[in-house]
Design a protein around this motif. Structure first.
Motif, PDB file in Angstrom:
ATOM      1  N   SER A   1     -79.798  -4.957   5.082  1.00 21.29           N
ATOM      2  CA  SER A   1     -80.314  -4.833   6.507  1.00 21.29           C
ATOM      3  C   SER A   1     -79.418  -4.482   7.243  1.00 21.29           C
ATOM      4  N   ASN A   2     -78.125  -5.340   7.350  1.00 18.34           N
ATOM      5  CA  ASN A   2     -77.047  -4.919   8.253  1.00 18.34           C
ATOM      6  C   ASN A   2     -76.525  -3.727   7.758  1.00 18.34           C
ATOM      7  N   LEU A   3     -76.629  -3.215   6.609  1.00 22.19           N
ATOM      8  CA  LEU A   3     -75.729  -2.052   6.479  1.00 22.19           C
ATOM      9  C   LEU A   3     -76.594  -1.067   6.840  1.00 22.19           C
ATOM     10  N   ALA A   4     -77.832  -0.988   6.606  1.00 22.95           N
ATOM     11  CA  ALA A   4     -79.024  -0.273   7.119  1.00 22.95           C
ATOM     12  C   ALA A   4     -78.500   0.257   8.429  1.00 22.95           C
ATOM     13  N   ASN A   5     -78.282  -1.108   9.333  1.00 20.98           N
ATOM     14  CA  ASN A   5     -78.096  -0.569  10.898  1.00 20.98           C
ATOM     15  C   ASN A   5     -77.020   0.162  11.087  1.00 20.98           C
ATOM     16  N   ASN A   6     -75.865   0.181  10.127  1.00 20.81           N
ATOM     17  CA  ASN A   6     -74.807   0.782  10.556  1.00 20.81           C
ATOM     18  C   ASN A   6     -73.916   1.483   9.046  1.00 20.81           C
TER      19      ASN A   6
ATOM     20  N   THR B   1     -83.550   4.415  13.499  1.00 21.76           N
ATOM     21  CA  THR B   1     -84.620   3.204  13.489  1.00 21.76           C
ATOM     22  C   THR B   1     -84.082   1.937  13.176  1.00 21.76           C
ATOM     23  N   ARG B   2     -84.620   0.979  13.585  1.00 24.97           N
ATOM     24  CA  ARG B   2     -84.464  -0.399  12.959  1.00 24.97           C
ATOM     25  C   ARG B   2     -85.876  -1.118  12.452  1.00 24.97           C
ATOM     26  N   VAL B   3     -85.705  -1.788  11.315  1.00 24.44           N
ATOM     27  CA  VAL B   3     -86.757  -2.466  10.855  1.00 24.44           C
ATOM     28  C   VAL B   3     -86.936  -3.665  11.592  1.00 24.44           C
ATOM     29  N   VAL B   4     -88.109  -3.945  12.154  1.00 29.11           N
ATOM     30  CA  VAL B   4     -88.320  -5.197  13.118  1.00 29.11           C
ATOM     31  C   VAL B   4     -89.550  -6.219  12.746  1.00 29.11           C
ATOM     32  N   ALA B   5     -89.936  -5.475  11.606  1.00 32.67           N
ATOM     33  CA  ALA B   5     -91.160  -6.508  11.097  1.00 32.67           C
ATOM     34  C   ALA B   5     -91.439  -6.048   9.661  1.00 32.67           C
ATOM     35  N   PRO B   6     -91.996  -6.723   8.684  1.00 29.01           N
ATOM     36  CA  PRO B   6     -92.169  -6.242   7.498  1.00 29.01           C
ATOM     37  C   PRO B   6     -92.788  -4.755   7.334  1.00 29.01           C
ATOM     38  N   GLY B   7     -92.014  -3.901   6.952  1.00 25.64           N
ATOM     39  CA  GLY B   7     -92.643  -2.467   6.599  1.00 25.64           C
ATOM     40  C   GLY B   7     -92.729  -1.718   8.199  1.00 25.64           C
TER      41      GLY B   7
END
Lengths: 315, 494
Positions: B126-131, A181-187
């Motif tokens: 967040s970048n770490l979360a992506n990889n 998954t990727r976070v693309v908006a708050p929460g």
């Protein structure tokens, strides 16, 4: 003597210096604004505005990150999509092989062997596609960091002609059932992958086991199986792949939308920061002009007031 | 009256005009001397001695003029107003100096400060979360975390240095104040001695002593708020608070308490402590006792919020090997926050994932969910935080975070920092405004005092012309008397 207030040269000078200093200080402040283009150059210039800018900037940082996350997700989905297209193309080739195997005469054994070999090669090719990575991350392993079918790519268990052939081991799905998954908006997290299990299946019911069976049926000239179950299952597998491709496409457009939203939000927030922090250039220029005139006038007046003294008129 | 008495009358006139001229000279010469109070000559007629039985009408014109004294144009009301306002201004300007220096440590909102480092740090997560397995993403989180920690250290150190510098300034200001107190007492002593020997107001040297003394009190008043009372014998008492700093020829010393903050002043006579409410010393004490400690504690809260919230999420996460995440930050507050050295040497230990690697599998779990949660921390005003076992003072050791730590809810780090910067801005701006107003008041009072007691050169020059004319007239009179006497002598001789 009249009872007007007594004024001395020094008291007059004190007041004049105070006035000049206050003019100069407002002039300096305006010059700072004009030079930096900002109306808030330190927190004390506008504490409330500073607080708003800090929290707006923090939000801008977040939404820029959402755009980055979305971009990363799009690259991921793009890689998956390309791989799935290759899988589709390869399966079309298998279908051609199966059809030509099913219609071939029994004596045509050399060409059946070729077709059988071709299907095995395609299986290997699809196994490799299943191990596609983007930026060193597995695309079809869900959240796991290892290839989805590690056993299938080399050892004897994946060789249908071998006595130790065991599709339940060779093609056991080793990835996670949770998509990335990727976070693309708050929460808000969005899936950016489909798992290998969804596309290729697992163990003896996997696409790879099916290809092994087809390859064997081609080799043995089992035309009834080829035109029957083999073709049926192959077409069902092809529809699974195209369904996955469709899912990837849907995710792609959803993430693209999120990215657009994030970028728009960044622009809006930046405009808000600008409204608070940017000096109004016209206003500053006008005030600066006025301030310079006022300062000059004060200087001139001061010079004229201080000059005359009775001493000049006594000979 | 003798025939020659006209000459002696003329002589008193010449002498008086000369004293007048001298006074004009003294006034004009001191027109720009700090603390100089304009002097004026008090003239009085001399004689005639009343003859018995005759009232209302003198048969004699009198014996001339005499200088009754030289008086200073003092105005004790305006003077004490001036001391009070200078004290208030001194306090505000010392506060302003301190707060401006504090504010320089928060280069906001331009984006060169801790706020942008926080934003960058959250983005790294967040970048770490992506990889999560990417070693460059891991290293970036650790490096930017260290940068952020160092900025907090640096800001905390600058505030401490500012506090130390201010304490030094207090000490040096105190030595000036003590010196001024002793000089004022000495001047009081000289005034007493001079008064004992001569007529109180006729001697110009007393005026000079009083000028010097008043100027010293004026300087003193901006350093330490004082009230002044004037004694009959010409001396002054200088009070600050309830104690007298100078009492006639006696004085006492002020020193700074040995420990603090909070620091206070200590009187030498009875060793009692004193918090002045006015003067630069009051402003500087305010900076070291109130402003800086409160900013330090807010900055500690920022650091603790950062440590607590990130470490809490780490404790819920798993690293790349499937072990529970190590605490990311160690420290007790802003002055010593640092990235856990174990992570600096091995960033792979960051607990970025929500689930551990499944047992009996070669696969590694890389969901990155916890790293994503860290990145999302700034979205809320509050955050769940871990508090090390044994409280914040134990936060420097990694074990205090891993066993026995408790959780609490507190203000998120960005919000806490925002609050701190806003408070610094508000207090600085408030002191700036107060000082601007106070400067106007002080200038007005000082200007009024100058008007009342300073030298007006036009007036002096007018006086000069008057004395000059009178002198010429008196001289003319003398020469006329001389001519009269000459003709009398010539007549007698012929």
């Amino acid at each position: 003597m009249s009872d007007t207030m007594r004024v001395t040269q020094n008291s007059a000078a004190l007041s004049m210096v105070q006035d000049l200093e206050s003019d100069l200080s407002s002039l300096t402040n305006l010059q700072e604004q004009a030079a930096s283009g900002k109306s808030i150059n330190q927190p004390s210039d506008n504490p409330t505005g500073t607080s708003e800018i800090l929290s707006l900037n923090a939000q801008i940082g977040r939404f820029q990150q959402y755009a980055t996350n979305a971009q990363n997700g799009l690259s991921f989905l793009g890689t998956a999509s390309t791989a799935l297209e290759s899988v589709s193309t390869a399966l079309n080739q298998v279908q051609t092989d199966v059809l030509s195997g099913a219609n071939a005469s029994a004596s045509d054994s050399t060409s059946d062997q070729d077709l059988s070999q071709d299907v095995l090669e395609i299986k290997q090719q699809i196994l490799n596609l299943a191990g596609t990575t983007y930026n060193n991350q597995q695309v079809f392993s869900g959240t796991y960091g290892t290839a989805p079918y590690p056993q299938g790519t080399a050892s004897a268990v994946s060789d249908p002609t071998s006595s130790s052939y065991d599709p339940s081991v060779a093609y056991a799905y080793a990835g996670s059932s949770t998509p990335l998954t990727r976070v693309v908006a708050p929460g808000e997290s969005t899936d950016v992958s489909v798992t290998g299990e969804q596309v290729f299946g697992s163990g003896s019911s996997s696409l790879f086991a099916l290809l092994d069976t087809i390859s064997q049926d081609l080799a043995t000239g089992n035309t009834s199986a080829l035109s029957g179950t083999d073709l049926q299952q192959l077409q069902s597998a092809m529809s699974t792949v195209s369904q996955a491709t469709g899912n990837v496409g849907a995710l792609t457009s959803s993430v693209t939308q999120s990215q657009t939203n994030a970028n728009n939000t960044v622009s809006n927030l930046q405009a808000q920061v600008g409204n608070i922090s940017d000096a109004n250039e016209d206003q500053v220029a006008t005030e600066l002009d006025l301030s310079v005139s006022a300062y000059q006038a004060a200087l001139e007046t001061t010079a004229q007031i201080i000059q005359p003294s009775l001493a000049q008129f006594l000979s | 009256m003798s025939d020659f008495s006209e000459l002696s009358v003329a002589l008193t006139g010449l002498e008086a005009e000369q004293v007048g001229m001298d006074t004009v000279g003294q006034n004009v010469a001191n027109a720009n001397t700090a603390g100089y109070v304009e002097e004026s000559v008090q003239l009085g007629t001399l004689g005639p001695f009343a003859e018995e039985g005759i009232t209302g009408v003198n048969s004699q014109p009198g014996d001339g003029v005499q200088v009754e004294g030289i008086s200073r144009l003092t105005n004790t009301y305006l003077q004490s107003q001036s001391y009070t306002q200078q004290g208030l201004q001194g306090s505000l300007s010392a506060q302003q100096t301190g707060l401006q220096s504090v504010q320089e440590n928060f280069p906001e909102p331009a984006g060169n400060g801790i706020s942008s480092e926080l934003t960058q740090y959250w983005q790294d997560w967040s970048n770490l979360a992506n990889n999560p397995s990417d070693s460059s993403a891991q290293t970036t989180v650790v490096q930017d975390g260290s940068t952020l920690a160092e900025s907090l250290n640096q800001t905390s150190n600058s505030l401490t240095a500012l506090s130390n510098q201010t304490v030094q300034n207090i000490t040096s200001t105190l030595s000036t104040v003590n010196q001024e107190a002793s000089q004022i007492a000495n001047l009081n002593q000289s005034i007493l001695a001079t008064n004992a020997g001569t007529n109180a107001s006729s001697d110009g040297s007393i005026a000079a002593l009083e000028d010097q003394r008043d100027e010293l009190v004026s300087q003193l008043s901006s350093q330490l708020g004082v009230q002044v009372s004037y004694n009959q014998d010409g001396t002054v008492n200088v009070y600050s608070g309830t104690e007298s700093l100078v009492s006639g020829p006696n004085y006492q010393q002020l020193s700074l308490s040995s420990s603090g903050p909070p620091y206070s002043l200590v009187w030498s006579n009875d060793q009692s402590t004193y918090q002045p409410s006015s003067g630069q010393l009051a402003g500087m004490l305010d900076v070291v006792n109130n402003y800086v400690p409160s900013y330090q504690s807010s900055l500690d809260q920022v650091a603790q919020s950062l440590m607590g919230s990130v470490n809490y999420l780490m404790s819920t996460g798993y690293d790349q090997a499937g072990n529970q995440g190590a605490p990311f930050f160690l420290g007790t507050g802003a002055s010593n926050i640092e990235v856990n050295p174990a992570l600096v040497s091995n960033p792979d230990l960051i607990g970025a994932n929500a689930s551990a690697t499944p047992s009996g599998s070669d696969a590694t779990n890389e969901d990155g969910t916890v790293a994503a949660e860290v990145g999302e921390l700034p979205n809320s005003q509050t955050a769940t935080m871990l508090v090390p076992a044994g409280g914040w003072s134990a936060g420097g050791s990694a074990s205090s975070w891993t066993s026995g730590a408790t959780t609490t809810t507190g203000t998120e780090a960005d919000a806490a920092y925002n609050e701190l910067v806003t408070t610094v801005g508000q207090q600085t701006s408030s002191v700036n405004n107060q000082l601007t107003d106070q400067q106007t008041v002080t200038t007005n009072v000082n200007s009024a005092l100058q008007s009342a007691t300073g030298v007006n050169t036009d007036q002096e020059l007018t006086n000069m012309v008057m004395y000059q004319n009178a002198y010429e007239a008196t001289a003319k009179f003398m020469s006329t008397v001389d001519t009269l006497l000459q003709s009398l002598i010539t007549m007698v001789n012929s």
